[in-house]
Design a protein around this motif. Sequence first.
Motif, short mmCIF file in Angstrom:
data_model
loop_
_atom_site.label_atom_id
_atom_site.label_comp_id
_atom_site.label_asym_id
_atom_site.label_seq_id
_atom_site.Cartn_x
_atom_site.Cartn_y
_atom_site.Cartn_z
N LYS A 199 0.83 -1.20 0.00
CA LYS A 199 0.00 0.00 0.00
C LYS A 199 0.86 1.26 0.00
O LYS A 199 0.54 2.25 -0.67
CB LYS A 199 -0.92 -0.01 1.22
N ILE A 200 1.95 1.23 0.76
CA ILE A 200 2.85 2.40 0.79
C ILE A 200 3.44 2.64 -0.59
O ILE A 200 3.47 3.78 -1.10
CB ILE A 200 3.95 2.19 1.84
N LEU A 201 3.89 1.55 -1.24
CA LEU A 201 4.47 1.72 -2.56
C LEU A 201 3.44 2.17 -3.57
O LEU A 201 3.72 3.00 -4.45
CB LEU A 201 5.10 0.39 -3.00
N THR A 202 2.20 1.62 -3.45
CA THR A 202 1.14 2.06 -4.36
C THR A 202 0.81 3.53 -4.16
O THR A 202 0.64 4.29 -5.12
CB THR A 202 -0.11 1.20 -4.14
N ALA A 203 0.72 3.94 -2.88
CA ALA A 203 0.44 5.35 -2.59
C ALA A 203 1.56 6.26 -3.10
O ALA A 203 1.31 7.32 -3.67
CB ALA A 203 0.23 5.54 -1.09
N GLU A 204 2.80 5.83 -2.90
CA GLU A 204 3.92 6.62 -3.41
C GLU A 204 3.90 6.71 -4.92
O GLU A 204 4.17 7.77 -5.50
CB GLU A 204 5.23 6.02 -2.92
N GLY A 205 3.56 5.56 -5.59
CA GLY A 205 3.47 5.59 -7.03
C GLY A 205 2.37 6.51 -7.53
O GLY A 205 2.55 7.27 -8.49
N THR A 206 1.19 6.45 -6.85
CA THR A 206 0.09 7.34 -7.23
C THR A 206 0.47 8.80 -7.00
O THR A 206 0.15 9.67 -7.82
CB THR A 206 -1.15 6.98 -6.40
N LYS A 207 1.15 9.04 -5.89
CA LYS A 207 1.59 10.41 -5.60
C LYS A 207 2.55 10.91 -6.67
O LYS A 207 2.41 12.04 -7.19
CB LYS A 207 2.26 10.44 -4.23
N GLN A 208 3.53 10.09 -7.02
CA GLN A 208 4.48 10.49 -8.05
C GLN A 208 3.77 10.68 -9.40
O GLN A 208 4.10 11.61 -10.16
CB GLN A 208 5.58 9.43 -8.18
N LYS A 209 2.80 9.81 -9.68
CA LYS A 209 2.05 9.96 -10.93
C LYS A 209 1.30 11.27 -10.96
O LYS A 209 1.33 12.00 -11.97
CB LYS A 209 1.09 8.78 -11.08
N ASP A 210 0.57 11.57 -9.86
CA ASP A 210 -0.17 12.83 -9.81
C ASP A 210 0.76 14.04 -9.92
O ASP A 210 0.45 15.02 -10.61
CB ASP A 210 -0.98 12.92 -8.50
N ILE A 211 1.90 13.95 -9.25
CA ILE A 211 2.86 15.07 -9.31
C ILE A 211 3.37 15.26 -10.73
O ILE A 211 3.43 16.37 -11.25
CB ILE A 211 4.01 14.83 -8.32
N LEU A 212 3.74 14.14 -11.38
CA LEU A 212 4.25 14.25 -12.74
C LEU A 212 3.18 14.74 -13.70
O LEU A 212 3.45 15.56 -14.60
CB LEU A 212 4.78 12.89 -13.20
N GLU A 213 1.92 14.24 -13.54
CA GLU A 213 0.85 14.73 -14.39
C GLU A 213 0.59 16.21 -14.17
O GLU A 213 0.38 16.97 -15.13
CB GLU A 213 -0.42 13.92 -14.14
N ALA A 214 0.61 16.62 -12.89
CA ALA A 214 0.40 18.04 -12.61
C ALA A 214 1.53 18.89 -13.19
O ALA A 214 1.29 19.96 -13.76
CB ALA A 214 0.29 18.26 -11.10
N GLN A 215 2.76 18.41 -13.05
CA GLN A 215 3.88 19.14 -13.64
C GLN A 215 3.79 19.19 -15.16
O GLN A 215 4.06 20.24 -15.77
CB GLN A 215 5.19 18.49 -13.21
N GLY A 216 3.37 18.06 -15.77
CA GLY A 216 3.20 18.07 -17.22
C GLY A 216 2.11 19.03 -17.66
O GLY A 216 2.27 19.77 -18.64
#
Length: 364
Positions: A199-216
């Motif tokens: 769950k921690i890794l999934t949450a971190e992956g989702t967080k990184q995905k959202d951050i990258l999408e927001a940055q894009g």
Amino acid sequence: MEPVVVLALVAALVVVFLVASSVRIVPQARRYNVERFGRYRRTLQPGLNLLLPVADRINTKLDVREQVYSSDPRPVITEDNLVVNIDTVLYYQITDPRAAAYEVADYLQAIDQLTVTTLRNVIGSMDLEETLTSREEINSRLRAVLDDATGKWGIRVNRVEIKAIDPPHTIKEAMEKQMRAERDKRAAILHAEGERQAKILTAEGTKQKDILEAQGTQQAMILRADGEAKAVELVFQAVHRNNADAKILAYKYLETLPHLANSDNNTFWVIPGELTEAIRTVTTAFGDRPAAQPEEAADAGADHTSAEGGTPELDVGWSASLDAAAAADEAGRQAAAAVSDAKAEAEAAKSPQTPRRGQAAGGS
């Protein structure tokens, strides 16, 4: 002659017997204790040894190599009053053949009994759990006691090992249940830890995905805004560089209205108040009749406002009931007509012999 032969044969036999009884060959790693007239005389070493016939005889033959003695299971009571059966393995070596033969009657039985009594003393001060987990301590204490006691017997105890500790059957079942419960507990903990890490890794992956999408998205919006700003700047510079008049600006204003109607979000859009003025400007610029004077327009607006109770309204053709698509189509048609009139006027300006449409109309 016959008695002499018999005597010679008897003498020869006696000599052979005496020689055979006086010579002893001792193998390697063996020791023989010799008694003379029932008293210990010496210990024969490996090799050829001579004895006094009839007087000397071999009493005991001992093996001085290290030997292993395994005792039978013996019941022992622990500190928590549980009876366990313990098997021991003893490694010993004879260092003094004379003492091993004359200081103790049966050294194996003596060592066995000493091992049992010492083991009961040691195990009696421990509970079952400590007994099962303290084999090294038990071995060292047994070896210390046995080595001290068997030294005077000419025996050195090298090692004492606990071969098996057999608790009662009921205790075995309880221990198995406890071990099974411990394994289930560890399995549940590992499973929960694995789910937590997942769950921690999934949450971190989702967080990184959202951050990258927001940055894009941010970068895309910045680039799009930069492009639009540069385009507006280029258009503004082109307009000012070419000194465009009100006709061109009004035409470009009307040209963008159909694009508004063709967009995805066209369910509702606002028609600006300057639309009628822009259409009037284009029509006046490219049409036959001159534009109305500002004073007349103001008077007409005042009369219309007073006739309707003080509320200004659009013309019938541009009333509030006209929807956005119809207004866009109408603006496009008027813009196309204005472009056609502008082209005709340009062609008439190029051909001097062709009268303008306004002059022809005036002449007629």
